[in-house]
Enzyme design. Structure first.
Site, PDB file in Angstrom:
ATOM      1  N   ASN A 139       0.858  -1.187   0.000  1.00 46.55           N
ATOM      2  CA  ASN A 139       0.000   0.000   0.000  1.00 46.55           C
ATOM      3  C   ASN A 139       0.894   1.236   0.000  1.00 46.55           C
ATOM      4  O   ASN A 139       2.022   1.208   0.474  1.00 46.55           O
ATOM      5  CB  ASN A 139      -0.868   0.008   1.264  1.00 46.55           C
ATOM      6  N   GLU A 199      -0.869   1.018  -5.053  1.00 51.20           N
ATOM      7  CA  GLU A 199      -0.968   2.309  -5.752  1.00 51.20           C
ATOM      8  C   GLU A 199       0.244   2.615  -6.625  1.00 51.20           C
ATOM      9  O   GLU A 199       0.182   3.507  -7.471  1.00 51.20           O
ATOM     10  CB  GLU A 199      -1.196   3.450  -4.748  1.00 51.20           C
ATOM     11  N   ASP A 246      -2.743  21.730  10.362  1.00 46.35           N
ATOM     12  CA  ASP A 246      -3.122  20.755   9.333  1.00 46.35           C
ATOM     13  C   ASP A 246      -3.915  21.399   8.196  1.00 46.35           C
ATOM     14  O   ASP A 246      -3.970  22.614   8.071  1.00 46.35           O
ATOM     15  CB  ASP A 246      -3.875  19.586   9.994  1.00 46.35           C
TER      16      ASP A 246
HETATM   17  C1  LIG Z   1       0.021  15.750   1.841  1.00 45.76           C
HETATM   18  C2  LIG Z   1      -0.804  14.711   2.527  1.00 45.76           C
HETATM   19  C3  LIG Z   1      -0.593  14.418   3.869  1.00 45.76           C
HETATM   20  C4  LIG Z   1      -1.323  13.424   4.517  1.00 45.76           C
HETATM   21  N1  LIG Z   1      -1.057  13.134   5.821  1.00 45.76           N
HETATM   22  C5  LIG Z   1      -1.657  12.056   6.410  1.00 45.76           C
HETATM   23  C6  LIG Z   1      -1.301  11.656   7.731  1.00 45.76           C
HETATM   24  O1  LIG Z   1      -0.476  12.264   8.388  1.00 45.76           O
HETATM   25  N2  LIG Z   1      -1.899  10.545   8.240  1.00 45.76           N
HETATM   26  C7  LIG Z   1      -2.834   9.824   7.545  1.00 45.76           C
HETATM   27  O2  LIG Z   1      -3.312   8.809   8.044  1.00 45.76           O
HETATM   28  N3  LIG Z   1      -3.218  10.229   6.307  1.00 45.76           N
HETATM   29  C8  LIG Z   1      -2.651  11.304   5.729  1.00 45.76           C
HETATM   30  N4  LIG Z   1      -3.014  11.698   4.462  1.00 45.76           N
HETATM   31  C9  LIG Z   1      -4.143  11.054   3.821  1.00 45.76           C
HETATM   32  C10 LIG Z   1      -3.823   9.707   3.259  1.00 45.76           C
HETATM   33  O3  LIG Z   1      -2.601   9.621   2.600  1.00 45.76           O
HETATM   34  C11 LIG Z   1      -4.936   9.395   2.294  1.00 45.76           C
HETATM   35  O4  LIG Z   1      -6.115   9.320   2.999  1.00 45.76           O
HETATM   36  C12 LIG Z   1      -4.730   8.144   1.528  1.00 45.76           C
HETATM   37  O5  LIG Z   1      -5.332   8.329   0.312  1.00 45.76           O
HETATM   38  C13 LIG Z   1      -5.372   6.942   2.177  1.00 45.76           C
HETATM   39  O6  LIG Z   1      -4.916   5.864   1.463  1.00 45.76           O
HETATM   40  P1  LIG Z   1      -5.575   4.437   1.608  1.00 45.76           P
HETATM   41  O7  LIG Z   1      -6.922   4.544   0.966  1.00 45.76           O
HETATM   42  O8  LIG Z   1      -4.599   3.592   0.881  1.00 45.76           O
HETATM   43  O9  LIG Z   1      -5.677   4.128   3.058  1.00 45.76           O
HETATM   44  C14 LIG Z   1      -2.319  12.712   3.802  1.00 45.76           C
HETATM   45  C15 LIG Z   1      -2.534  13.006   2.466  1.00 45.76           C
HETATM   46  C16 LIG Z   1      -1.796  13.983   1.819  1.00 45.76           C
HETATM   47  C17 LIG Z   1      -2.044  14.258   0.384  1.00 45.76           C
END
Ligand SMILES: Cc1cc2nc3c(=O)[nH]c(=O)nc-3n(C[C@H](O)[C@H](O)[C@H](O)COP(=O)(O)O)c2cc1C
Length: 435
Positions: A139, A199, A246
């Site tokens: 992932n 991904e 954030d």
């Molecule tokens: C710049 C950026 C920072 C992020 N920071 C976090 C974070 O600190 N913790 C978290 O759980 N998700 C964070 N996210 C969101 C996850 O990366 C996002 O929800 C992701 O698409 C989830 O992937 P999944 O569907 O594979 O679980 C962030 C996204 C971006 C674009």
């Protein structure tokens, strides 16, 4: 693509500001990035580190579409295609990200930025995290990480997402934080697709990439990243995480989050650290834009002729969604709202508009709501559902929130009234004002 090569292209085209004066990673770089936004910047002389720093590279759809050499209108179809037509990246043993393998882990040598005075410490905010589960495979996602020592960080893990599932199932998970990436990797990491989809295959469908095996963990990582921090995250080893400004530009609370022990650092010889200003344009576009194809697909699955989706910047590019449809049945608007809420669980307010409304114009959207919306039939309320942890008004801890959808489309039965804006006669002004 190697980020430095893209920066070189920007330099050749005069599209990046290069700062050669000495600058500190503590607050100063963040301040300059904010002042120059959305202008890309390269900092060449960092007080505390031998590495250079860049930022503001992908702050809006124009910069991203220029990278992919497409128009902004082509972004949603391109992302949708990449999600559907995923392909396996080729493997390499000669990865740019492993040109240098550090003997000792010392996070102080890396220009991890302190963005704001209120933040709990320096944060990695552009870190694409590769992780794996024995059943689901690899992932890719983002996790902010706050430095707490020379070899430890504390990582924000949002509950319920893939990585959290992996941690709950396994207790501890090997990870590779990859920093310094171009949009195919950044956007792929930010998409939310079914658990089990790697991904990196979405990234490869956006633009061909190579992957390589990490040095100390059993993971395939993007070969062109500027830096890679390898190590392990243990669910039950926790530490204060935050405060942190954030996405909504408000202060996120301190939580107990898992610790990431960094065991190996690799990087390119001339590695450039990628800064990403939390809460600002680049963070917003990377959060919202990759959700637009998901919303689009979910609305389409309900048989609605959906034309466009805009996760609007005013809603922190996360909480608010505007959808354009070609309405064919009276309940298409409400159906579109239901589909959209299922495609973006963090959305709080969603609006649906007809095809004559410019969903990128706040004024037009307000006009449509003023002239086409009736709360007793066009309002969809979803009382107390889990929403976004980023919304300060949602219940802290549980994320419970009340969601609301607004069907701003015209009714099929106009009851003798017109919903269309009057068109005034077009004239040749020269005829009346002279040359
Ligand atoms: C710049 C950026 C920072 C992020 N920071 C976090 C974070 O600190 N913790 C978290 O759980 N998700 C964070 N996210 C969101 C996850 O990366 C996002 O929800 C992701 O698409 C989830 O992937 P999944 O569907 O594979 O679980 C962030 C996204 C971006 C674009």
């Amino acid at each position: 693509m190697i980020l430095e090569e893209y920066i070189n292209e920007l330099q050749q085209n005069g599209k990046i500001t290069t700062i050669t004066n000495k600058i500190s990673k503590n607050l100063e770089i963040a301040g300059v990035l904010k002042s120059l936004e959305p202008q890309p910047v390269l900092f060449e002389n960092i007080k505390e580190s031998e590495f250079r720093v860049t930022g503001n590279l992908f702050c809006n759809k124009k910069q991203i579409s220029e990278y992919f050499e497409i128009t902004t209108e082509e972004i949603i179809p391109t992302l949708t295609r990449a999600i559907e037509e995923r392909s396996e990246p080729k493997q390499t043993d000669k990865a740019a990200c492993q040109e240098v393998v550090e003997d000792k882990v010392d996070l102080d040598k890396i220009p991890i930025l302190m963005h704001n005075k209120v933040d709990g410490g320096p944060y990695i905010s552009s870190g694409v995290v590769v992780a794996a589960d024995p059943e689901f495979g690899q992932n890719l996602d983002f996790h902010r990480a706050m430095q707490i020592s020379k070899n430890k960080m504390v990582v924000r893990v949002v509950r319920g997402r893939d990585f959290h599932k992996f941690l709950e199932r396994n207790g501890e998970v090997d990870v590779a934080f990859c920093i310094g990436n171009t949009p195919e990797v950044l956007i792929a990491a930010a998409t939310s697709v079914e658990t089990g989809i790697n991904e990196l295959e979405i990234a490869n469908a956006l633009r061909k990439i190579s992957v390589t095996r990490a040095k100390t963990v059993d993971l395939m990582i993007p070969a062109d990243s500027e830096f890679v921090l390898e190590g392990r995250i243990i669910l039950e080893e926790k530490h204060d995480e935050g405060p942190f400004i954030d996405l909504t530009e408000t202060v996120d609370v301190i939580r107990q989050e898992p610790i990431f022990e960094v065991k190996k650092i690799t990087h390119r010889k001339t590695a450039i650290w990628q800064g990403l200003l939390p809460g600002r344009d680049e963070h917003k576009i990377l959060m919202g834009m990759p959700r637009e194809p998901t919303v689009f697909r979910k609305v389409k699955e309900r048989g609605i002729d959906v034309l466009d989706v805009n996760i609007t910047p005013g809603g922190a590019s996360w909480l608010h969604v505007a959808i354009k449809i070609k309405k064919k049945n009276e309940d298409d608007g409400i159906q579109a709202l239901e589909g959209a809420f299922s495609g973006h669980k963090s959305a709080k307010h969603i609006w649906v508009y007809d095809e004559d409304i410019d969903i990128y114009s706040d004024e037009e959207r307000e006009w449509a709501m003023a002239t086409r919306f009736q709360a007793d039939i066009d309002l969809l309320i979803k009382d107390q559902e889990p929403g976004s942890s980023l919304d300060p008004s949602a219940e802290p801890g549980t994320k419970m929130t009340t969601k609301c959808g607004f069907d701003c489309t015209k009714t099929m039965d106009t009851k003798g009234k017109s919903f269309d804006k009057a068109k005034f006669p077009e004239v040749d002004l020269k005829k009346y004002l002279g040359e």
